[in-house]
Design a protein around this motif. Structure first.
Motif, PDB file in Angstrom:
ATOM      1  N   PRO A  87       1.303   6.727   1.656  1.00  0.00           N
ATOM      2  CA  PRO A  87       2.265   7.693   1.124  1.00  0.00           C
ATOM      3  C   PRO A  87       1.626   9.029   0.736  1.00  0.00           C
ATOM      4  CG  PRO A  87       1.657   6.155  -0.582  1.00  0.00           C
ATOM      5  CD  PRO A  87       0.937   5.706   0.645  1.00  0.00           C
ATOM      6  N   THR A  88       0.312   9.143   0.915  1.00  0.00           N
ATOM      7  CA  THR A  88      -0.394  10.411   0.724  1.00  0.00           C
ATOM      8  C   THR A  88      -1.545  10.428   1.725  1.00  0.00           C
ATOM      9  OG1 THR A  88      -1.396  11.859  -0.940  1.00  0.00           O
ATOM     10  CG2 THR A  88      -1.977   9.527  -1.078  1.00  0.00           C
ATOM     11  N   SER A  89      -2.425  11.395   1.633  1.00  0.00           N
ATOM     12  CA  SER A  89      -3.558  11.462   2.561  1.00  0.00           C
ATOM     13  C   SER A  89      -4.632  10.461   2.135  1.00  0.00           C
ATOM     14  CB  SER A  89      -4.130  12.883   2.576  1.00  0.00           C
ATOM     15  OG  SER A  89      -5.260  12.952   3.407  1.00  0.00           O
ATOM     16  N   ILE A  90      -4.893   9.464   2.986  1.00  0.00           N
ATOM     17  CA  ILE A  90      -5.814   8.371   2.660  1.00  0.00           C
ATOM     18  C   ILE A  90      -6.960   8.356   3.675  1.00  0.00           C
ATOM     19  CG2 ILE A  90      -6.080   5.863   2.419  1.00  0.00           C
ATOM     20  CD1 ILE A  90      -3.136   5.733   1.613  1.00  0.00           C
ATOM     21  N   PRO A 142     -10.460   4.482  -5.984  1.00  0.00           N
ATOM     22  CA  PRO A 142     -10.449   3.196  -6.688  1.00  0.00           C
ATOM     23  C   PRO A 142     -11.734   2.411  -6.471  1.00  0.00           C
ATOM     24  CG  PRO A 142      -9.146   3.039  -4.686  1.00  0.00           C
ATOM     25  CD  PRO A 142      -9.588   4.483  -4.805  1.00  0.00           C
ATOM     26  N   THR A 143     -12.182   1.731  -7.522  1.00  0.00           N
ATOM     27  CA  THR A 143     -13.352   0.850  -7.418  1.00  0.00           C
ATOM     28  C   THR A 143     -12.965  -0.609  -7.626  1.00  0.00           C
ATOM     29  OG1 THR A 143     -13.874   1.154  -9.759  1.00  0.00           O
ATOM     30  CG2 THR A 143     -14.936   2.646  -8.201  1.00  0.00           C
ATOM     31  N   THR A 144     -11.677  -0.858  -7.839  1.00  0.00           N
ATOM     32  CA  THR A 144     -11.153  -2.225  -7.874  1.00  0.00           C
ATOM     33  C   THR A 144      -9.961  -2.290  -6.941  1.00  0.00           C
ATOM     34  OG1 THR A 144      -9.626  -1.806  -9.715  1.00  0.00           O
ATOM     35  CG2 THR A 144     -11.846  -2.560 -10.283  1.00  0.00           C
ATOM     36  N   ALA A 145      -9.699  -3.473  -6.409  1.00  0.00           N
ATOM     37  CA  ALA A 145      -8.574  -3.654  -5.494  1.00  0.00           C
ATOM     38  C   ALA A 145      -7.473  -4.391  -6.239  1.00  0.00           C
ATOM     39  CB  ALA A 145      -9.014  -4.430  -4.257  1.00  0.00           C
ATOM     40  N   GLY A 146      -6.683  -3.643  -6.983  1.00  0.00           N
ATOM     41  CA  GLY A 146      -5.672  -4.291  -7.802  1.00  0.00           C
ATOM     42  C   GLY A 146      -4.491  -3.420  -8.150  1.00  0.00           C
ATOM     43  N   THR A 147      -4.703  -2.392  -8.978  1.00  0.00           N
ATOM     44  CA  THR A 147      -3.559  -1.648  -9.504  1.00  0.00           C
ATOM     45  C   THR A 147      -2.849  -0.830  -8.436  1.00  0.00           C
ATOM     46  OG1 THR A 147      -4.783   0.362 -10.068  1.00  0.00           O
ATOM     47  CG2 THR A 147      -4.771  -1.401 -11.695  1.00  0.00           C
ATOM     48  N   GLY A 148      -3.601  -0.291  -7.484  1.00  0.00           N
ATOM     49  CA  GLY A 148      -2.987   0.594  -6.498  1.00  0.00           C
ATOM     50  C   GLY A 148      -2.584   1.932  -7.086  1.00  0.00           C
ATOM     51  N   SER A 149      -3.091   2.245  -8.279  1.00  0.00           N
ATOM     52  CA  SER A 149      -2.693   3.482  -8.950  1.00  0.00           C
ATOM     53  C   SER A 149      -3.013   4.720  -8.132  1.00  0.00           C
ATOM     54  CB  SER A 149      -3.384   3.567 -10.325  1.00  0.00           C
ATOM     55  OG  SER A 149      -2.994   4.717 -11.029  1.00  0.00           O
ATOM     56  N   GLU A 150      -3.924   4.582  -7.182  1.00  0.00           N
ATOM     57  CA  GLU A 150      -4.302   5.730  -6.350  1.00  0.00           C
ATOM     58  C   GLU A 150      -3.136   6.241  -5.506  1.00  0.00           C
ATOM     59  OE1 GLU A 150      -5.193   1.982  -4.028  1.00  0.00           O
ATOM     60  OE2 GLU A 150      -5.604   2.695  -6.068  1.00  0.00           O
ATOM     61  N   VAL A 151      -2.133   5.407  -5.259  1.00  0.00           N
ATOM     62  CA  VAL A 151      -0.977   5.854  -4.469  1.00  0.00           C
ATOM     63  C   VAL A 151       0.298   5.831  -5.304  1.00  0.00           C
ATOM     64  CG1 VAL A 151      -1.948   5.227  -2.229  1.00  0.00           C
ATOM     65  CG2 VAL A 151      -0.632   3.528  -3.508  1.00  0.00           C
ATOM     66  N   GLY A 152       0.151   5.861  -6.629  1.00  0.00           N
ATOM     67  CA  GLY A 152       1.308   5.824  -7.516  1.00  0.00           C
ATOM     68  C   GLY A 152       1.620   7.187  -8.112  1.00  0.00           C
ATOM     69  N   MET A 172      11.776  -1.147   4.012  1.00  0.00           N
ATOM     70  CA  MET A 172      10.425  -0.603   4.197  1.00  0.00           C
ATOM     71  C   MET A 172       9.471  -1.159   3.145  1.00  0.00           C
ATOM     72  SD  MET A 172      11.322   3.332   5.274  1.00  0.00           S
ATOM     73  CE  MET A 172      12.732   3.450   4.182  1.00  0.00           C
ATOM     74  N   ALA A 173       9.918  -1.185   1.891  1.00  0.00           N
ATOM     75  CA  ALA A 173       9.092  -1.752   0.827  1.00  0.00           C
ATOM     76  C   ALA A 173       8.865  -3.240   1.068  1.00  0.00           C
ATOM     77  CB  ALA A 173       9.748  -1.526  -0.536  1.00  0.00           C
ATOM     78  N   ASP A 174       9.908  -3.958   1.511  1.00  0.00           N
ATOM     79  CA  ASP A 174       9.762  -5.389   1.771  1.00  0.00           C
ATOM     80  C   ASP A 174       8.718  -5.655   2.848  1.00  0.00           C
ATOM     81  OD1 ASP A 174      11.708  -5.940  -0.095  1.00  0.00           O
ATOM     82  OD2 ASP A 174      13.306  -6.316   1.360  1.00  0.00           O
ATOM     83  N   GLY A 175       8.745  -4.850   3.912  1.00  0.00           N
ATOM     84  CA  GLY A 175       7.783  -5.045   4.996  1.00  0.00           C
ATOM     85  C   GLY A 175       6.354  -4.791   4.544  1.00  0.00           C
ATOM     86  N   ILE A 176       6.158  -3.745   3.761  1.00  0.00           N
ATOM     87  CA  ILE A 176       4.823  -3.440   3.241  1.00  0.00           C
ATOM     88  C   ILE A 176       4.360  -4.563   2.318  1.00  0.00           C
ATOM     89  CG2 ILE A 176       3.534  -1.865   1.737  1.00  0.00           C
ATOM     90  CD1 ILE A 176       5.384   0.380   2.891  1.00  0.00           C
ATOM     91  N   SER A 220      -4.127  -3.530  -1.996  1.00  0.00           N
ATOM     92  CA  SER A 220      -3.831  -2.971  -3.307  1.00  0.00           C
ATOM     93  C   SER A 220      -2.972  -1.712  -3.185  1.00  0.00           C
ATOM     94  CB  SER A 220      -5.135  -2.658  -4.041  1.00  0.00           C
ATOM     95  OG  SER A 220      -4.900  -2.032  -5.272  1.00  0.00           O
ATOM     96  N   SER A 221      -3.355  -0.832  -2.281  1.00  0.00           N
ATOM     97  CA  SER A 221      -2.560   0.382  -2.059  1.00  0.00           C
ATOM     98  C   SER A 221      -1.172   0.032  -1.533  1.00  0.00           C
ATOM     99  CB  SER A 221      -3.266   1.309  -1.068  1.00  0.00           C
ATOM    100  OG  SER A 221      -4.429   1.875  -1.635  1.00  0.00           O
ATOM    101  N   MET A 222      -1.084  -0.988  -0.705  1.00  0.00           N
ATOM    102  CA  MET A 222       0.220  -1.409  -0.183  1.00  0.00           C
ATOM    103  C   MET A 222       1.120  -1.923  -1.302  1.00  0.00           C
ATOM    104  SD  MET A 222      -1.033  -3.246   3.348  1.00  0.00           S
ATOM    105  CE  MET A 222       0.595  -3.604   4.010  1.00  0.00           C
ATOM    106  N   GLY A 223       0.538  -2.682  -2.234  1.00  0.00           N
ATOM    107  CA  GLY A 223       1.332  -3.212  -3.337  1.00  0.00           C
ATOM    108  C   GLY A 223       1.961  -2.108  -4.163  1.00  0.00           C
ATOM    109  N   ALA A 224       1.174  -1.080  -4.475  1.00  0.00           N
ATOM    110  CA  ALA A 224       1.695   0.013  -5.290  1.00  0.00           C
ATOM    111  C   ALA A 224       2.669   0.887  -4.512  1.00  0.00           C
ATOM    112  CB  ALA A 224       0.547   0.852  -5.836  1.00  0.00           C
ATOM    113  N   THR A 225       2.537   0.923  -3.189  1.00  0.00           N
ATOM    114  CA  THR A 225       3.526   1.631  -2.370  1.00  0.00           C
ATOM    115  C   THR A 225       4.837   0.857  -2.370  1.00  0.00           C
ATOM    116  OG1 THR A 225       1.760   2.500  -0.954  1.00  0.00           O
ATOM    117  CG2 THR A 225       3.996   2.562  -0.072  1.00  0.00           C
ATOM    118  N   ALA A 226       4.742  -0.469  -2.240  1.00  0.00           N
ATOM    119  CA  ALA A 226       5.940  -1.309  -2.188  1.00  0.00           C
ATOM    120  C   ALA A 226       6.694  -1.320  -3.506  1.00  0.00           C
ATOM    121  CB  ALA A 226       5.566  -2.735  -1.789  1.00  0.00           C
TER     122      ALA A 226
END
Length: 393
Positions: A15-18, A148-158, A222-226, A258-264
């Motif tokens: 959802p942003t430049s990754i 991000p240095t952990t694979a969890g919150t996904g805050s990088e795409v929030g 779209m969120a469901d698929g992600i 992790s990024s997918m979770g926060a996008t979804a």
């Protein structure tokens, strides 16, 4: 079969430049220059600040002509005061952008500092209620790079940050569309030394984001698929990354999950997060670990509303036993494999505040995405079950 990490280098614009791939932290100075950042404030936590990766990132920026300083006065559950202190440091150093570097606490604090850098209103005026976000001056929001240095919150795409209001012992969600970082660097090399218990807790947090988004009511295919694909990546890679922290392939796949979770979860979250936010504010416990412990209890409480969805999910994940029971068995087995405690009592949380927990959980914004609109009393019951470790299995 999962790809080798060398094949995972990719640039995405959703959802942003990754920028995804091992070793891409080297591109940090270039990312700053792409956003016209000349004097970044690197925001991280005290533990990471002492590690070579942070020192090298600052040196690398300085060697490229950037005036980079460090702010690391952040708690595990960041507070409003942490944000205020960060804004003070930002202004004192005449900074023009933020590098949010670390786990969820660092990323959320960095994004909140960037939001508040040029605002005249206090932080809580931008809590995610109604159209509060329109109070902010969008032109005064600093550009942000998230690493991000952990694979969890996904805050990088929030587009939000969870910050503790220490005066009222409640977690508040601060939101603005422009809080979404402009550039994200997903570099598995930064996660290989993560301790197994943090790998487990943060990985289960990513799973909870995907799972609650998938189960949230409303039409958002779209969120469901992600969310579905994110859960498959967790299933295949979290046990591997937990067993071998040097498995860069698994680490990279988990960063993506992790990024997918926060996008979804733009679709919504639910009862796991409603209770976890509450317990994080009251007890200061690790957010991902709380979601991991609470997961089966909230699933059980939601069973009547989510059974058809979980049936489809169990088929997609190719579980040995299909349906709700098969999925619950997989969740419990995954928690056991990862050394996740079965009850809240195992992390020294008791029932004494059950009524308050129920009231706070019911009022938490995440409760709005739960498949069943639980009362405060029902949330108290779920909390008590999780304290005692009681599942009707």
């Amino acid at each position: 079969m999962t790809n080798h990490s060398a094949d995972l280098n990719a640039d995405w614009h959703y959802p942003t430049s990754i920028r995804n791939g091992a070793g891409r932290i080297k591109e940090l100075p270039d990312a700053c220059k792409n956003l016209n950042i000349q004097a970044p404030l690197l925001v991280t936590d005290p533990g990471l600040a002492a590690l070579p990766m942070i020192k090298q990132a600052v040196k690398h920026c300085q060697a490229s002509g950037l005036r980079c300083n460090l702010f690391c006065d952040i708690q595990g559950n960041p507070t409003g005061q942490n944000v205020v202190d960060g804004v003070t440091a930002y202004k004192a150093g005449n900074h023009d952008g933020v590098i949010a570097f670390g786990g969820g606490s660092s990323l959320d604090t960095g994004k909140a500092i960037a939001l508040m850098a040029g605002q005249k209103r206090p932080l809580w005026d931008f809590e995610d209620i109604g159209d509060n976000w329109t109070r902010a001056d969008p032109t005064a929001i600093a550009p942000t790079i998230a690493i991000p240095t952990t694979a969890g919150t996904g805050s990088e795409v929030g587009r939000a940050a969870v910050i503790t209001d220490e005066a009222n012992l409640v977690k508040r969600i601060i939101f603005h569309p422009k809080m979404l970082p402009s550039i994200v660097i997903l570099d598995a090399e930064l996660t290989v030394d993560l301790p197994p218990h943090i790998t487990a807790a943060t990985g289960m947090d990513a799973l909870s984001h995907c799972l609650e988004a998938y189960c949230a009511p409303g039409y958002h295919p779209m969120a469901d698929g992600i969310a579905l694909e994110g859960m498959r990546l967790v299933k295949e890679n979290l046990p591997r990354g937990y067993a071998n922290g040097q498995d860069r392939d698994a680490r990279s796949q988990m960063l993506v999950a992790s990024s997918m979770g926060a996008t979804a979860f733009q679709k919504g979250l639910g009862g796991m997060h409603a209770i976890a936010h509450t317990l994080g504010a009251l007890y200061g416990a690790h957010h991902g670990l709380l979601n991991a412990i609470l997961m089966p209890y909230v699933l059980q409480a939601n069973q009547a509303a989510i059974q058809p969805r979980i049936e489809r999910l169990s088929r997609y994940l190719d579980l040995p036993t299909r349906g709700f029971d098969g999925f619950m068995d997989w969740v419990l087995e995954m928690r056991n494999t990862l050394g996740i405690p079965h009850s809240l009592a195992d992390i020294a949380i008791d029932e004494r505040q059950a009524v308050r927990v129920g009231q706070m959980a019911a009022a938490d914004p995440s409760a709005g995405g739960n498949p069943i609109a639980f009362s405060a009393e029902r949330y108290s019951e779920i909390f008590r079950d999780a304290v005692k470790g009681e599942l009707n299995q």
